[in-house]
Scaffold this motif. Structure first.
Motif, PDB file in Angstrom:
ATOM      1  N   MET A  83     -20.524 -16.554  55.225  1.00 53.38           N
ATOM      2  CA  MET A  83     -19.561 -17.640  54.996  1.00 53.38           C
ATOM      3  C   MET A  83     -18.716 -17.398  53.747  1.00 53.38           C
ATOM      4  N   LEU A  84     -19.320 -16.800  52.720  1.00 55.21           N
ATOM      5  CA  LEU A  84     -18.579 -16.574  51.479  1.00 55.21           C
ATOM      6  C   LEU A  84     -17.647 -15.368  51.544  1.00 55.21           C
ATOM      7  N   ALA A  85     -17.985 -14.371  52.350  1.00 51.74           N
ATOM      8  CA  ALA A  85     -17.234 -13.117  52.359  1.00 51.74           C
ATOM      9  C   ALA A  85     -15.718 -13.304  52.511  1.00 51.74           C
ATOM     10  N   PRO A  96     -22.918  -7.838  52.524  1.00 49.98           N
ATOM     11  CA  PRO A  96     -22.725  -8.939  51.584  1.00 49.98           C
ATOM     12  C   PRO A  96     -24.015  -9.461  50.979  1.00 49.98           C
ATOM     13  N   MET A  97     -25.133  -9.374  51.692  1.00 55.67           N
ATOM     14  CA  MET A  97     -26.372  -9.923  51.161  1.00 55.67           C
ATOM     15  C   MET A  97     -27.472  -8.873  51.077  1.00 55.67           C
ATOM     16  N   ASP A 156     -28.343 -14.647  54.257  1.00 52.06           N
ATOM     17  CA  ASP A 156     -27.393 -13.883  55.072  1.00 52.06           C
ATOM     18  C   ASP A 156     -26.239 -14.768  55.524  1.00 52.06           C
ATOM     19  N   SER A 157     -26.559 -15.990  55.960  1.00 54.77           N
ATOM     20  CA  SER A 157     -25.512 -16.921  56.394  1.00 54.77           C
ATOM     21  C   SER A 157     -24.563 -17.246  55.247  1.00 54.77           C
ATOM     22  N   ARG A 185     -38.582 -15.368  56.222  1.00 60.36           N
ATOM     23  CA  ARG A 185     -37.580 -15.199  57.279  1.00 60.36           C
ATOM     24  C   ARG A 185     -36.488 -16.266  57.159  1.00 60.36           C
ATOM     25  N   GLN A 186     -36.881 -17.506  56.892  1.00 56.03           N
ATOM     26  CA  GLN A 186     -35.894 -18.580  56.738  1.00 56.03           C
ATOM     27  C   GLN A 186     -35.002 -18.342  55.529  1.00 56.03           C
ATOM     28  N   LEU A 187     -35.576 -17.925  54.412  1.00 53.33           N
ATOM     29  CA  LEU A 187     -34.773 -17.640  53.223  1.00 53.33           C
ATOM     30  C   LEU A 187     -33.801 -16.494  53.474  1.00 53.33           C
TER      31      LEU A 187
END
Length: 167
Positions: free
Chosen positions: A100-102, A157-158, A95-96, A88-90
């Protein structure tokens, strides 16, 4: 017969034989996966994953089984909780990063990022009803006859089903 015709016939025959062998092997693998696992002597189902592996390593005597099995099962459950939390953390971290990159990436880069995210192994794509990875008892992937790995390609994105953020 011309050499080109003979070569083409040999190549085609080899291809046909390969296809037939592949289909037969796939059928045999599917059959083996769907076959139920045999029950233990006491009528209970054999454990899967970590507990099964440890029982094979320890080669428990009959008088030990009743006391050792609950310990192995509890350890497998605790290990699975740690693995689920890490997944879940990964997933959240990836996703974050994608969000941020998008805005910083062009369309081709966002597409490549989504392709890489789609190619990640199952634990990063989720698959259970809780939105996390499928739950298995211990390490080593799904038990025989378990759900197949992989899944449909995802959007976003992810690799999740959300659309990419606007530019």
């Amino acid at each position: 017969m011309k050499i080109e015709t003979r070569s083409a016939a040999i190549l085609f025959t080899t291809l046909c034989i390969g296809v037939v062998v592949g289909v037969l092997a796939q059928g045999a693998l599917q059959n083996a996966r769907q076959r139920p696992r045999p029950l233990r002597a006491d009528g209970s189902p054999p454990p899967a994953g970590f507990a099964a592996h440890m029982e094979e390593v320890l080669q428990l005597r009959v008088e030990q089984q009743a006391t050792v099995r609950p310990i192995l099962k509890a350890t497998a459950d605790a290990n699975q909780r740690v693995i689920d939390a890490a997944h879940r953390q990964l997933r959240g971290s990836l996703d974050s990063m994608g969000v941020m990159l998008a805005p910083l990436l062009d369309e081709a880069q966002r597409t490549r990022l989504a392709d890489v995210a789609t190619a990640l192994p199952d634990p990063f794509r989720g698959g259970s009803s809780q939105g996390g990875p499928p739950r298995y008892e211990g390490a080593g992937g799904p038990p025989r006859g378990g759900p197949p790995r992989g899944g449909p390609p995802r959007d976003g994105p992810m690799g999740d089903r959300r659309p990419p953020p606007p530019r």
